[in-house]
Design an enzyme around this catalytic site. Sequence first.
Site, mmCIF file in Angstrom:
data_model
loop_
_atom_site.group_PDB
_atom_site.id
_atom_site.type_symbol
_atom_site.label_atom_id
_atom_site.label_comp_id
_atom_site.label_asym_id
_atom_site.label_seq_id
_atom_site.Cartn_x
_atom_site.Cartn_y
_atom_site.Cartn_z
ATOM 1 N N GLU A 239 -0.563 8.027 -12.212
ATOM 2 C CA GLU A 239 -1.624 7.300 -11.512
ATOM 3 C C GLU A 239 -2.983 7.844 -11.947
ATOM 4 O O GLU A 239 -3.391 8.914 -11.520
ATOM 5 C CB GLU A 239 -1.477 7.467 -10.000
ATOM 6 C CG GLU A 239 -0.123 7.070 -9.442
ATOM 7 C CD GLU A 239 0.105 7.700 -8.066
ATOM 8 O OE1 GLU A 239 -0.712 7.438 -7.155
ATOM 9 O OE2 GLU A 239 1.075 8.464 -7.915
ATOM 10 N N HIS B 259 -4.048 6.367 0.533
ATOM 11 C CA HIS B 259 -4.158 5.106 -0.215
ATOM 12 C C HIS B 259 -4.924 4.025 0.548
ATOM 13 O O HIS B 259 -4.536 2.853 0.565
ATOM 14 C CB HIS B 259 -2.773 4.603 -0.603
ATOM 15 C CG HIS B 259 -2.059 5.466 -1.586
ATOM 16 N ND1 HIS B 259 -2.713 6.238 -2.515
ATOM 17 C CD2 HIS B 259 -0.722 5.697 -1.783
ATOM 18 C CE1 HIS B 259 -1.826 6.898 -3.260
ATOM 19 N NE2 HIS B 259 -0.619 6.601 -2.819
ATOM 20 N N HIS C 14 -0.018 2.050 -8.803
ATOM 21 C CA HIS C 14 1.032 2.958 -8.325
ATOM 22 C C HIS C 14 2.415 2.551 -8.861
ATOM 23 O O HIS C 14 3.416 2.681 -8.145
ATOM 24 C CB HIS C 14 1.040 2.982 -6.797
ATOM 25 C CG HIS C 14 1.509 4.269 -6.198
ATOM 26 N ND1 HIS C 14 2.782 4.756 -6.388
ATOM 27 C CD2 HIS C 14 0.881 5.166 -5.415
ATOM 28 C CE1 HIS C 14 2.919 5.893 -5.726
ATOM 29 N NE2 HIS C 14 1.773 6.174 -5.130
#
Length: 344
Positions: free
Chosen positions: A309, A103, A172
Amino acid sequence: MSKAVFGTLPDGSEVEIFTLKSEQVEARVMNWGGRLVSVKTKDRNGEMAHISLGYDTLEEWLRDTAFFGATVGRVANRIAGGQFELDGQTFQIPQNNGQNALHGGPQGFDKKLWTAKEVPNGVELSLVSPDGDMGFPGTMTVTVTYTLKGSDLHIHYRATSDKTTVVNLTNHAYWNLRGDDRGDITNTRIVINADAFVPTDATSIPTGELPPVEGTPMDFRTEHAIADRADAEYEQLKFAKGYDHTWVLNGDAGTIRVAAQAHEPESGRTLTVKTTQPGMQFYSGNNLKGVLVGRFGKVYTARTGFCFETQHFPDSPNHAHFPSVMLRPGEVFESETVYGFGVK
């Protein structure tokens, strides 16, 4: 829509929170981390409840380790070894998930204070990520716009860069259509409109194959409860302790189409996800370990929330046959995801 000061960061910067309301939905967005702080919708009896996991105070949000509601980037999901090559040059991203980068690294977009401005029906958040930020090349300018139209929450992403770079943006949020204090999500029934998925190794890095879901527990083309097969004797599920994979969405990337649907029989609430992205990560919250304490003092344990996601595939910079995440100067990255809320 209304806005307020949500709290103050350790450096004294104020964090703003924006409340978007329609007859059916209330959504709150803050500019720290570009985060979707909460979503409230009605059940079949008309009772409103929080259906996304989160916290009451900024101090709790600053301690979050699960990316609740965050805008993640520059590159969502994992990069093998934190390393990739562009135009013959190798770039290294900090390894914050074992040997891999996750991420966008330990100080990704989820840890940044975005600039906010009100727009019709919502809020536009913008961020300038400097050249070399977390090891990524190029100064990248990003906007994420949240708008609420009736029962639909739209998230629009846009990015440009002054050097060739890579980008993969997503939200998220963790969903619990029973209500975020009502326990697990294992009886929630889902559909994913995908004929193929992205298998990984034990560290969640793609093998490079894109096999069909046919005949596997990854086949959600017809409705299944999350619990039906999450613990099946299947290597991919063993690796991830349940579902934590990207599906190759049917239809043409770049066009808005239905990616997934979820239905919670207990509450009657539904969630429909539409996106222009080529893939979607479905994560069944396997690694929520009872450490994070959310609203109402609720301890978030394994499978008390799930994620849809929308994104490109994991480790895309290292797989030339995956849809490209490369962004060159003069190009514009754009994508759109819509979370539609309902009841039946």
